[in-house]
Scaffold this active site. Structure first.
Site, PDB file in Angstrom:
ATOM      1  N   LYS A 207     -56.263  24.181  13.662  1.00 31.23           N
ATOM      2  CA  LYS A 207     -54.803  24.090  13.506  1.00 31.23           C
ATOM      3  C   LYS A 207     -54.130  23.961  14.870  1.00 31.23           C
ATOM      4  O   LYS A 207     -53.294  23.092  15.088  1.00 31.23           O
ATOM      5  CB  LYS A 207     -54.273  25.354  12.805  1.00 31.23           C
ATOM      6  CG  LYS A 207     -52.766  25.529  12.923  1.00 31.23           C
ATOM      7  CD  LYS A 207     -52.260  26.776  12.224  1.00 31.23           C
ATOM      8  CE  LYS A 207     -52.338  28.053  13.019  1.00 31.23           C
ATOM      9  NZ  LYS A 207     -51.251  28.264  13.998  1.00 31.23           N
ATOM     10  N   ASN A 208     -54.511  24.831  15.804  1.00 31.86           N
ATOM     11  CA  ASN A 208     -53.800  24.860  17.077  1.00 31.86           C
ATOM     12  C   ASN A 208     -54.160  23.699  17.988  1.00 31.86           C
ATOM     13  O   ASN A 208     -53.486  23.465  18.995  1.00 31.86           O
ATOM     14  CB  ASN A 208     -54.030  26.211  17.779  1.00 31.86           C
ATOM     15  CG  ASN A 208     -53.279  27.326  17.069  1.00 31.86           C
ATOM     16  OD1 ASN A 208     -52.430  27.065  16.208  1.00 31.86           O
ATOM     17  ND2 ASN A 208     -53.600  28.569  17.402  1.00 31.86           N
TER      18      ASN A 208
ATOM     19  N   CYS B 268     -40.513  36.053  17.176  1.00 35.20           N
ATOM     20  CA  CYS B 268     -41.259  36.024  15.916  1.00 35.20           C
ATOM     21  C   CYS B 268     -41.952  37.368  15.732  1.00 35.20           C
ATOM     22  O   CYS B 268     -41.770  38.277  16.539  1.00 35.20           O
ATOM     23  CB  CYS B 268     -42.238  34.868  15.861  1.00 35.20           C
ATOM     24  SG  CYS B 268     -43.748  35.143  16.746  1.00 35.20           S
TER      25      CYS B 268
ATOM     26  N   ARG C 196     -41.699  35.821  22.684  1.00 30.41           N
ATOM     27  CA  ARG C 196     -42.211  34.466  22.879  1.00 30.41           C
ATOM     28  C   ARG C 196     -41.171  33.485  23.434  1.00 30.41           C
ATOM     29  O   ARG C 196     -40.783  32.530  22.767  1.00 30.41           O
ATOM     30  CB  ARG C 196     -42.822  33.944  21.576  1.00 30.41           C
ATOM     31  CG  ARG C 196     -43.919  34.865  21.056  1.00 30.41           C
ATOM     32  CD  ARG C 196     -44.588  34.339  19.834  1.00 30.41           C
ATOM     33  NE  ARG C 196     -45.480  33.217  20.110  1.00 30.41           N
ATOM     34  CZ  ARG C 196     -46.128  32.540  19.165  1.00 30.41           C
ATOM     35  NH1 ARG C 196     -45.979  32.855  17.913  1.00 30.41           N
ATOM     36  NH2 ARG C 196     -46.923  31.545  19.490  1.00 30.41           N
TER      37      ARG C 196
ATOM     38  N   ASP D 182     -55.793  35.804  19.054  1.00 30.20           N
ATOM     39  CA  ASP D 182     -55.768  35.386  17.643  1.00 30.20           C
ATOM     40  C   ASP D 182     -56.940  35.961  16.835  1.00 30.20           C
ATOM     41  O   ASP D 182     -57.021  35.735  15.625  1.00 30.20           O
ATOM     42  CB  ASP D 182     -55.760  33.855  17.534  1.00 30.20           C
ATOM     43  CG  ASP D 182     -54.446  33.254  17.989  1.00 30.20           C
ATOM     44  OD1 ASP D 182     -53.458  33.999  18.133  1.00 30.20           O
ATOM     45  OD2 ASP D 182     -54.397  32.029  18.213  1.00 30.20           O
TER      46      ASP D 182
ATOM     47  N   ARG E 294     -50.682  29.090   6.178  1.00 30.60           N
ATOM     48  CA  ARG E 294     -50.310  28.401   7.426  1.00 30.60           C
ATOM     49  C   ARG E 294     -51.548  28.080   8.256  1.00 30.60           C
ATOM     50  O   ARG E 294     -51.509  27.152   9.057  1.00 30.60           O
ATOM     51  CB  ARG E 294     -49.390  29.300   8.269  1.00 30.60           C
ATOM     52  CG  ARG E 294     -48.032  29.493   7.665  1.00 30.60           C
ATOM     53  CD  ARG E 294     -47.139  30.248   8.608  1.00 30.60           C
ATOM     54  NE  ARG E 294     -46.978  29.500   9.868  1.00 30.60           N
ATOM     55  CZ  ARG E 294     -46.245  29.900  10.885  1.00 30.60           C
ATOM     56  NH1 ARG E 294     -45.600  31.031  10.824  1.00 30.60           N
ATOM     57  NH2 ARG E 294     -46.135  29.171  11.981  1.00 30.60           N
TER      58      ARG E 294
HETATM   59  C1  EPZ Z   1     -50.549  29.548  21.284  1.00 28.61           C
HETATM   60  O1  EPZ Z   1     -49.190  29.986  21.216  1.00 28.61           O
HETATM   61  C2  EPZ Z   1     -51.090  29.624  19.877  1.00 28.61           C
HETATM   62  N1  EPZ Z   1     -50.310  28.758  19.018  1.00 28.61           N
HETATM   63  C3  EPZ Z   1     -51.062  31.060  19.365  1.00 28.61           C
HETATM   64  O2  EPZ Z   1     -51.663  31.105  18.090  1.00 28.61           O
HETATM   65  C4  EPZ Z   1     -51.862  31.938  20.333  1.00 28.61           C
HETATM   66  O3  EPZ Z   1     -51.756  33.287  19.933  1.00 28.61           O
HETATM   67  C5  EPZ Z   1     -51.326  31.781  21.764  1.00 28.61           C
HETATM   68  O4  EPZ Z   1     -51.328  30.370  22.145  1.00 28.61           O
HETATM   69  C6  EPZ Z   1     -52.140  32.540  22.800  1.00 28.61           C
HETATM   70  O5  EPZ Z   1     -53.471  32.124  22.755  1.00 28.61           O
HETATM   71  C7  EPZ Z   1     -50.561  27.451  18.995  1.00 28.61           C
HETATM   72  O6  EPZ Z   1     -51.433  26.941  19.675  1.00 28.61           O
HETATM   73  C8  EPZ Z   1     -49.747  26.618  18.061  1.00 28.61           C
HETATM   74  P1  EPZ Z   1     -48.584  31.052  24.961  1.00 28.61           P
HETATM   75  P2  EPZ Z   1     -48.226  29.761  22.450  1.00 28.61           P
HETATM   76  O7  EPZ Z   1     -47.487  30.187  25.450  1.00 28.61           O
HETATM   77  O8  EPZ Z   1     -48.554  28.487  23.106  1.00 28.61           O
HETATM   78  C9  EPZ Z   1     -45.646  34.080  27.133  1.00 28.61           C
HETATM   79  C10 EPZ Z   1     -51.862  31.672  15.803  1.00 28.61           C
HETATM   80  O9  EPZ Z   1     -52.013  32.774  15.199  1.00 28.61           O
HETATM   81  N2  EPZ Z   1     -44.790  32.917  27.419  1.00 28.61           N
HETATM   82  O10 EPZ Z   1     -49.944  30.837  25.538  1.00 28.61           O
HETATM   83  O11 EPZ Z   1     -46.855  29.979  21.964  1.00 28.61           O
HETATM   84  C11 EPZ Z   1     -45.691  34.424  25.641  1.00 28.61           C
HETATM   85  O12 EPZ Z   1     -44.583  35.180  25.231  1.00 28.61           O
HETATM   86  C12 EPZ Z   1     -50.887  31.540  16.953  1.00 28.61           C
HETATM   87  O13 EPZ Z   1     -52.476  30.643  15.470  1.00 28.61           O
HETATM   88  C13 EPZ Z   1     -43.699  33.085  28.250  1.00 28.61           C
HETATM   89  O14 EPZ Z   1     -43.421  34.180  28.751  1.00 28.61           O
HETATM   90  O15 EPZ Z   1     -48.646  30.974  23.381  1.00 28.61           O
HETATM   91  C14 EPZ Z   1     -47.001  35.157  25.552  1.00 28.61           C
HETATM   92  O16 EPZ Z   1     -46.826  36.482  25.944  1.00 28.61           O
HETATM   93  C15 EPZ Z   1     -50.040  32.757  17.143  1.00 28.61           C
HETATM   94  N3  EPZ Z   1     -42.908  31.996  28.502  1.00 28.61           N
HETATM   95  C16 EPZ Z   1     -47.879  34.453  26.606  1.00 28.61           C
HETATM   96  O17 EPZ Z   1     -46.980  33.766  27.470  1.00 28.61           O
HETATM   97  C17 EPZ Z   1     -43.181  30.766  27.977  1.00 28.61           C
HETATM   98  O18 EPZ Z   1     -42.420  29.815  28.256  1.00 28.61           O
HETATM   99  C18 EPZ Z   1     -48.852  33.428  26.043  1.00 28.61           C
HETATM  100  O19 EPZ Z   1     -48.161  32.557  25.153  1.00 28.61           O
HETATM  101  C19 EPZ Z   1     -44.308  30.622  27.153  1.00 28.61           C
HETATM  102  C20 EPZ Z   1     -45.098  31.718  26.895  1.00 28.61           C
END
Ligand code: EPZ
Length: 432
Positions: A22-23, A126, A131, A317, A409
């Site tokens: 999915k991701n 969320c 996030r 995850d 999802r």
């Molecule tokens: C991806 O989300 C995945 N989603 C998530 O999977 C996964 O948990 C996450 O990566 C971490 O591995 C998809 O790929 C669609 P991040 P993403 O940006 O890209 C912070 C699932 O269950 N951050 O790597 O949104 C953020 O708050 C989902 O399938 C900022 O501070 O995650 C978090 O603490 C849930 N500023 C950390 O970085 C930003 O601009 C990592 O988030 C972006 C992120």
């Protein structure tokens, strides 16, 4: 709303086919915005999030054709999708779609790169944390975009007409920001260097697809990615990688139910941190030509610690599923979540099933108990929901997992896959 009923206690045995990720599929679909030629993806999982992304891309002007009937692939699950955007009809990603799925923000980079402007609803918080998307925005600003936030929307434009290559140093590793910037940089003017980039296999998969479209990218899978922007990208065909989180979920299902399951099509190289931890917990993991096998005698799992980290560390995850596994391990386990600040929503529900868990800030201490008991449970996100399904597989009696739409999802044919391996699990339709 549908529910899932599980009667616990059955061992899981047999082969369990792994779907496309999915991701990985979500950003791969967004690449269609970067070219007027078709991008064909194979092994796209049939999931609610994929339908949401299709709806979003559709209103931007991407024509999506499901070619699965013409091109049946007996060996793989999922769909063959052809995505073509000869013209971009709208550069606005509206609130009504973005609120359903945060990954919608992945259209920001491609729209800016192709059209020089984009208006994307801010995703907002969320269930698992606040996030923010500041890293996406500051990276695009470094490439020459002007960005303002107004009435809940990110308004971005490129005064120079075309994004310019830049050196972007991420203060924190972000999967989504790396993906957005990678797509934007592919069409930018000059070289972009992404420093402290995410190394997740889904990023590598995205990079491989972009390369097939004509992008010039080096350093995929490392924390420094170099992209030489090109003037145009063209048609490509790309297979979506197997879902490592689905794989890990079923690996833990096999272990929790004291089973022996071949995870067919799974890529062990994308799950090394999890495999090491499962082996330390006494679970046998063996590589096979077509995936890997997870086997475990009932009652033999030992408590071990785990801490979530960006790839190649243990994935956030899989944290909830691992916690479900540890609930009935012998001994104790300390599980620490370092990626999201609020990702323990499954804890109170697991405790309702008899688990002994103490939360202390970003860590939990799980003291293994003899067994869990079935209960009515629900969760507020995808991975938390599936952890309750895993707990139900070993619990005494009946477990009902409510709010099944979370599972839809991210898990293609969850009940069918698990029941084919011997689980007593079924979906109860809303009206029953
Ligand atoms: C991806 O989300 C995945 N989603 C998530 O999977 C996964 O948990 C996450 O990566 C971490 O591995 C998809 O790929 C669609 P991040 P993403 O940006 O890209 C912070 C699932 O269950 N951050 O790597 O949104 C953020 O708050 C989902 O399938 C900022 O501070 O995650 C978090 O603490 C849930 N500023 C950390 O970085 C930003 O601009 C990592 O988030 C972006 C992120």
């Amino acid at each position: 709303m549908d529910r899932i009923r599980i009667r616990g206690g059955n061992r899981l045995t047999g082969r369990l086919p792994i779907s496309g990720s999915k991701n990985a599929a979500l950003p791969l679909m967004a690449t269609a915005l970067l070219t007027d030629e078709p991008v064909t993806l194979t092994g796209v999982p049939r999931l609610a999030d994929i339908r949401t992304m299709s709806a979003l891309l559709g209103q931007h002007g991407v024509e999506i054709v499901d070619r699965s009937v013409q091109e049946p692939d007996e060996d793989r699950l999922g769909a063959v999708l052809e995505l073509a955007a000869p013209k971009i009809l709208s550069t606005t990603a509206p609130y009504d779609i973005v609120r359903k799925m945060r990954a919608s923000v992945l259209v920001l980079g491609p729209l800016l790169a192709r059209c020089g402007k984009a208006e994307v609803s801010l995703p907002g918080g969320c269930a698992i944390g606040t996030r923010p998307v500041d890293l996406h925005i500051s990276g695009l600003e470094a490439m020459g975009a002007e960005v303002s936030i107004d009435q809940g929307y990110i308004h971005a434009s490129v005064p120079a007409g075309r994004l310019k290559g830049a050196r972007v140093v991420f203060p924190k590793v972000s999967v989504g920001a790396t993906e957005n910037l990678l797509m934007a940089a592919a069409l930018a003017d000059g070289e972009t260097v992404l420093v402290n980039a995410a190394r997740e296999p889904e990023i590598v998969d995205l990079g491989l697809c972009l390369q097939a479209m004509g992008a010039r990218i080096e350093g995929l899978g490392t924390d420094t990615i170099h992209v030489q922007g090109v003037d145009r990208l063209s048609a490509a065909r790309h297979p979506v990688i197997p879902d490592r989180i689905e794989t890990g979920t079923y690996a833990m299902a096999a272990a929790i139910a004291g089973g022996d399951v071949l995870l067919q099509g799974a890529r062990i190289d994308t799950l090394q941190a999890m495999v090491d931890i499962l082996r330390r917990a006494g679970i046998a993991v063996t590589e096979e030509p077509d995936g890997f096998r997870v086997a475990c005698a009932p009652g033999s799992v030992k408590g071990v610690d785990a801490m979530t980290e960006p790839y190649p560390g243990f994935p956030t995850d899989l944290q909830a599923q691992f916690m479900a596994l540890m609930c009935t391990a012998s001994g104790a386990s300390m599980i620490t979540e370092t990626i999201f600040e609020n990702r323990f929503m499954h804890v109170p529900e697991l405790m309702r099933m008899g688990a002994d868990i103490t939360v202390h800030q970003s860590s939990v201490l799980v003291r293994g108990v003899e067994s869990l008991t079935g209960a009515q449970v629900m969760a507020t996100d995808l991975r938390a929901s599936v952890s309750l399904v895993l707990a139900g597989l070993m619990a005494r009696g009946e477990t009902i997992v409510n709010r099944v739409y979370h599972l839809d999802r991210g898990y293609e044919e969850l009940e069918r896959k698990l029941s084919a391996c011997g689980a007593d699990i079924e979906r109860i339709a809303d009206d029953e």
